[in-house]
Design a protein around this motif. Structure first.
Motif, short mmCIF file in Angstrom:
data_model
loop_
_atom_site.label_atom_id
_atom_site.label_comp_id
_atom_site.label_asym_id
_atom_site.label_seq_id
_atom_site.Cartn_x
_atom_site.Cartn_y
_atom_site.Cartn_z
N THR A 256 0.83 -1.21 0.00
CA THR A 256 0.00 0.00 0.00
C THR A 256 0.86 1.26 0.00
O THR A 256 0.61 2.21 -0.75
N ILE A 257 1.89 1.26 0.84
CA ILE A 257 2.79 2.42 0.91
C ILE A 257 3.49 2.62 -0.43
O ILE A 257 3.64 3.76 -0.91
N HIS A 258 3.92 1.51 -1.05
CA HIS A 258 4.62 1.63 -2.33
C HIS A 258 3.70 2.23 -3.40
O HIS A 258 4.12 3.13 -4.15
N VAL A 259 2.46 1.77 -3.47
CA VAL A 259 1.53 2.30 -4.46
C VAL A 259 1.25 3.78 -4.20
O VAL A 259 1.17 4.59 -5.13
N GLN A 260 1.11 4.15 -2.95
CA GLN A 260 0.85 5.55 -2.61
C GLN A 260 2.03 6.45 -3.01
O GLN A 260 1.82 7.56 -3.52
N ARG A 261 3.24 5.96 -2.81
CA ARG A 261 4.41 6.78 -3.14
C ARG A 261 4.60 6.89 -4.65
O ARG A 261 5.01 7.93 -5.15
#
Length: 272
Positions: A256-261
């Motif tokens: 999730t963090i990777h997609v958001q970044r």
């Protein structure tokens, strides 16, 4: 939307959209017609912005050559050449790096580890100055043709400018240019340590750019090499999944963090 030609706000939106879905406008003052992409870095590019961003992002993130990217998208029915990839990288990489550098202002730690590594550009060895803080966060990157006092001062000056942080401690190797460069650029109150063993953290951190650089078999142009190294380190640092000791972060949360970044990187292109 203001006119990109005369900067007038007296514009009207026209009916319909371009082939790629951009809104069309007409300026009532100068009479010119334009769309949402006119005047941006991707003006006259005949490929959707999402595709261009994905190509440049994959170029910076993964071990892919210019021709690899053109071939991968050719299988998906999107045709462009490896020279187009080079041109898109030249346009978007500076936007990504400058946008990320502005986001890092004031966020770096006050204990820096500084070192330089070797890169071959146009058949000649150059020196990539890099610095990270105690937590592994990027401080700055600077490519120089020489390893001397002027290069060390330029790098430290750039690092202080981009981070807007005055370091308390700087750890370097035993090169003779660092003591005076640190004194002149960072002040006399900085604790300067010279130990190769205490600097192992930056030595290990060089592996990311080395792993990306070796498959490319060197660079052919100094400016292109400096642009790529800076953009690569900025993107790599932004996507780095940092966590505290003994902190358990689930794989779903990391995804999730990777997609958001990545979406945040995409927004930098949209704003530009």
């Amino acid at each position: 939307m203001d006119c990109p030609h005369c900067r007038s706000s007296a514009t009207t939106e026209r009916e319909g959209r371009t082939v790629h879905g951009f809104r069309r406008f007409r300026c009532r003052d100068c009479g010119r017609r334009f769309n949402e992409r006119t005047g941006t870095a991707l003006n006259r590019v005949q490929v959707p912005t999402d595709i261009v961003f994905l190509v440049v992002f994959w170029r910076l993130r993964y071990k892919l050559s210019l021709r690899d990217l053109a071939e991968m998208f050719l299988i998906r029915g999107i045709v462009f050449t490896h020279e187009a990839v080079r041109d898109w990288e030249a346009k978007l990489a500076p936007l990504l790096s400058e946008g990320l550098r502005k986001r890092r202002a004031g966020k770096a730690g006050r204990c820096w580890h500084v070192d330089e590594t070797y890169l071959k550009v146009a058949g000649k060895w150059c020196y990539l100055y890099r610095a990270i803080d105690r937590d592994g966060n990027l401080v700055d990157v600077y490519l120089s043709k020489s390893r001397d006092m002027a290069a060390a001062k330029a790098f430290l000056r750039s690092a202080r400018s981009v981070t807007q942080v005055e370091p308390e401690q700087v750890t370097t190797d035993g090169h003779t240019s660092y003591p005076k460069a640190i004194t002149d650029e960072l002040g006399t109150d900085v604790d300067h340590r010279t130990s190769q063993y205490k600097n192992n953290v930056i030595e290990q951190n060089h592996r990311s750019i080395k792993a990306r650089y070796r498959p490319m078999r060197g660079f052919k142009n100094f400016d292109a090499a400096h642009r790529f190294c800076r953009a690569f380190d900025e993107v790599h640092n932004f996507l780095r999944s940092a966590s505290y000791i003994n902190q358990n972060v689930s794989l779903a949360r990391r995804r999730t963090i990777h997609v958001q970044r990545v979406a945040a990187l995409r927004d930098l292109i949209s704003v530009a």
